[in-house]
Design a protein around this motif. Sequence first.
Motif, PDB file in Angstrom:
ATOM      1  N   GLN A 221       8.882  -1.869   0.387  1.00  0.00           N
ATOM      2  CA  GLN A 221       8.783  -3.256   0.869  1.00  0.00           C
ATOM      3  C   GLN A 221       7.626  -3.388   1.871  1.00  0.00           C
ATOM      4  OE1 GLN A 221      12.553  -5.042   2.002  1.00  0.00           O
ATOM      5  NE2 GLN A 221      11.523  -6.310   3.529  1.00  0.00           N
ATOM      6  N   HIS A 222       7.613  -2.513   2.877  1.00  0.00           N
ATOM      7  CA  HIS A 222       6.512  -2.546   3.843  1.00  0.00           C
ATOM      8  C   HIS A 222       5.368  -1.660   3.361  1.00  0.00           C
ATOM      9  CE1 HIS A 222       9.985  -3.912   6.200  1.00  0.00           C
ATOM     10  NE2 HIS A 222       9.093  -4.731   6.711  1.00  0.00           N
ATOM     11  N   TYR A 223       5.702  -0.501   2.879  1.00  0.00           N
ATOM     12  CA  TYR A 223       4.751   0.440   2.283  1.00  0.00           C
ATOM     13  C   TYR A 223       5.504   1.235   1.235  1.00  0.00           C
ATOM     14  CZ  TYR A 223       1.159   0.105   6.005  1.00  0.00           C
ATOM     15  OH  TYR A 223       0.175  -0.326   6.852  1.00  0.00           O
ATOM     16  N   HIS A 224       4.743   1.923   0.367  1.00  0.00           N
ATOM     17  CA  HIS A 224       5.303   3.027  -0.405  1.00  0.00           C
ATOM     18  C   HIS A 224       5.053   4.252   0.470  1.00  0.00           C
ATOM     19  CE1 HIS A 224       5.719   0.462  -3.911  1.00  0.00           C
ATOM     20  NE2 HIS A 224       4.448   0.099  -3.784  1.00  0.00           N
ATOM     21  N   PHE A 225       6.110   4.816   1.040  1.00  0.00           N
ATOM     22  CA  PHE A 225       5.948   5.949   1.942  1.00  0.00           C
ATOM     23  C   PHE A 225       5.913   7.230   1.117  1.00  0.00           C
ATOM     24  CE2 PHE A 225       7.698   2.630   4.720  1.00  0.00           C
ATOM     25  CZ  PHE A 225       6.762   2.672   5.738  1.00  0.00           C
ATOM     26  N   TRP A 226       4.732   7.823   1.021  1.00  0.00           N
ATOM     27  CA  TRP A 226       4.516   8.988   0.173  1.00  0.00           C
ATOM     28  C   TRP A 226       4.277  10.228   1.033  1.00  0.00           C
ATOM     29  CZ3 TRP A 226       0.709   7.484  -4.407  1.00  0.00           C
ATOM     30  CH2 TRP A 226       1.366   6.573  -5.252  1.00  0.00           C
ATOM     31  N   THR A 227       4.628  11.379   0.468  1.00  0.00           N
ATOM     32  CA  THR A 227       4.275  12.644   1.122  1.00  0.00           C
ATOM     33  C   THR A 227       2.773  12.873   0.909  1.00  0.00           C
ATOM     34  OG1 THR A 227       4.616  13.917  -0.881  1.00  0.00           O
ATOM     35  CG2 THR A 227       6.545  13.623   0.565  1.00  0.00           C
ATOM     36  N   PRO A 228       2.154  13.752   1.728  1.00  0.00           N
ATOM     37  CA  PRO A 228       0.741  14.077   1.493  1.00  0.00           C
ATOM     38  C   PRO A 228       0.501  14.583   0.061  1.00  0.00           C
ATOM     39  CG  PRO A 228       1.419  14.878   3.650  1.00  0.00           C
ATOM     40  CD  PRO A 228       2.665  14.367   2.981  1.00  0.00           C
ATOM     41  N   GLU A 229       1.470  15.313  -0.510  1.00  0.00           N
ATOM     42  CA  GLU A 229       1.310  15.834  -1.886  1.00  0.00           C
ATOM     43  C   GLU A 229       1.311  14.681  -2.892  1.00  0.00           C
ATOM     44  OE1 GLU A 229       3.618  17.002   0.338  1.00  0.00           O
ATOM     45  OE2 GLU A 229       2.347  18.714   0.842  1.00  0.00           O
TER      46      GLU A 229
ATOM     47  N   SER B  22       0.837  -1.207   0.000  1.00  0.00           N
ATOM     48  CA  SER B  22       0.000   0.000   0.000  1.00  0.00           C
ATOM     49  C   SER B  22       0.868   1.251   0.000  1.00  0.00           C
ATOM     50  CB  SER B  22      -0.875   0.023   1.249  1.00  0.00           C
ATOM     51  OG  SER B  22      -1.782  -1.044   1.242  1.00  0.00           O
ATOM     52  N   ALA B  23       0.245   2.377  -0.358  1.00  0.00           N
ATOM     53  CA  ALA B  23       0.888   3.682  -0.170  1.00  0.00           C
ATOM     54  C   ALA B  23       0.353   4.287   1.124  1.00  0.00           C
ATOM     55  CB  ALA B  23       0.574   4.597  -1.340  1.00  0.00           C
ATOM     56  N   THR B  24       1.204   5.011   1.825  1.00  0.00           N
ATOM     57  CA  THR B  24       0.749   5.681   3.050  1.00  0.00           C
ATOM     58  C   THR B  24       1.505   6.979   3.286  1.00  0.00           C
ATOM     59  OG1 THR B  24       0.370   5.464   5.438  1.00  0.00           O
ATOM     60  CG2 THR B  24       2.366   4.444   4.599  1.00  0.00           C
ATOM     61  N   THR B  25       0.829   7.903   4.000  1.00  0.00           N
ATOM     62  CA  THR B  25       1.508   9.130   4.437  1.00  0.00           C
ATOM     63  C   THR B  25       2.066   8.964   5.848  1.00  0.00           C
ATOM     64  OG1 THR B  25      -0.556  10.058   5.302  1.00  0.00           O
ATOM     65  CG2 THR B  25      -0.004  10.583   3.011  1.00  0.00           C
ATOM     66  N   ARG B  26       1.844   7.789   6.456  1.00  0.00           N
ATOM     67  CA  ARG B  26       2.418   7.563   7.796  1.00  0.00           C
ATOM     68  C   ARG B  26       3.942   7.495   7.692  1.00  0.00           C
ATOM     69  NH1 ARG B  26       4.511   3.214   9.807  1.00  0.00           N
ATOM     70  NH2 ARG B  26       3.310   1.347   9.327  1.00  0.00           N
ATOM     71  N   PRO B  27       4.657   8.103   8.656  1.00  0.00           N
ATOM     72  CA  PRO B  27       6.121   7.986   8.590  1.00  0.00           C
ATOM     73  C   PRO B  27       6.562   6.547   8.835  1.00  0.00           C
ATOM     74  CG  PRO B  27       5.425   9.476  10.391  1.00  0.00           C
ATOM     75  CD  PRO B  27       4.188   8.897   9.794  1.00  0.00           C
ATOM     76  N   PRO B  28       7.671   6.134   8.221  1.00  0.00           N
ATOM     77  CA  PRO B  28       8.144   4.754   8.439  1.00  0.00           C
ATOM     78  C   PRO B  28       8.549   4.517   9.888  1.00  0.00           C
ATOM     79  CG  PRO B  28       9.507   5.908   6.800  1.00  0.00           C
ATOM     80  CD  PRO B  28       8.493   6.887   7.290  1.00  0.00           C
TER      81      PRO B  28
END
Length: 200
Positions: free
Chosen positions: A62-70, A48-54
């Motif tokens: 691998q665990h998430y796609h860490f995306w900025t809110p933008e 999944s993609a998330t805005t939560r910090p790793p």
Amino acid sequence: MSNSAPEGKSSLPVGKLFILSGPSGSGKSTVIAQALADPSLPVRLAISATTRPPRPKEIDGQHYHFWTPEQFENGIRAGQFLEWADVYGHRYGTLKSEVEPFLQKGQSVLLEVDVQGGMQISKVHPEAVLVFIQTSSLEEYEKRLRSRRTDNEASMQKRLASARQELQTGAKHYQHHIVNDDLNQAVAKLKEIMHSHIGA
Ligand code: ADP
Ligand code: 5GP
């Protein structure tokens, strides 16, 4: 319901879609990691993609796609998500690219999403297999989240406050139920459910 691709497109059977949900601390990530370590289970976990910090030890992609809110907002506008939701104060979403191409190739896919996501996806994919995981007592979530040491107090309280509502939705709408009191038994049950639907 037929599980084959439309005639003329491909002779490959379409893969099975599994959706796993449960309160925070129920053990979703732990059970999934152990179940999918079994090479006899041909199932891919969608990232999944998330805005939560790793968290420490979590790896981007691998665990998430860490995306900025933008980035997340752009993804919504571009129609990249099968579903997305605000969960415990951050955005999380299932990328179409993590699901559809694999199902079309005949590969089965597992999604770990919250109950809002599970309900949204089952509208688009009514054939999806809904699996809910929980513990046998409410106190256990707090114990596990505290022992995991990944969330601050505010995040933990948000997670615990949602558990009752998630349990109600799970009881009403999910097809399979796993009680993760004994980890080995929970892993075996998830594997058994997936094997029974895949027929492998
Ligand atoms: P979730 O992904 O549902 O939030 P985790 O998989 O991170 O939950 O598990 C929460 C914590 O509980 C972790 O520290 C994990 O090691 C632990 N845990 C998972 N399953 C069990 C179990 N059956 N018994 C005791 N602790 C468990
Ligand atoms: P965590 O922060 O503990 O990794 O996840 C928090 C919650 O977000 C969990 O209930 C998890 O299942 C859910 N989640 C993770 N990815 C997605 C997603 O793509 N969509 C939705 N709706 N929820 C997700």
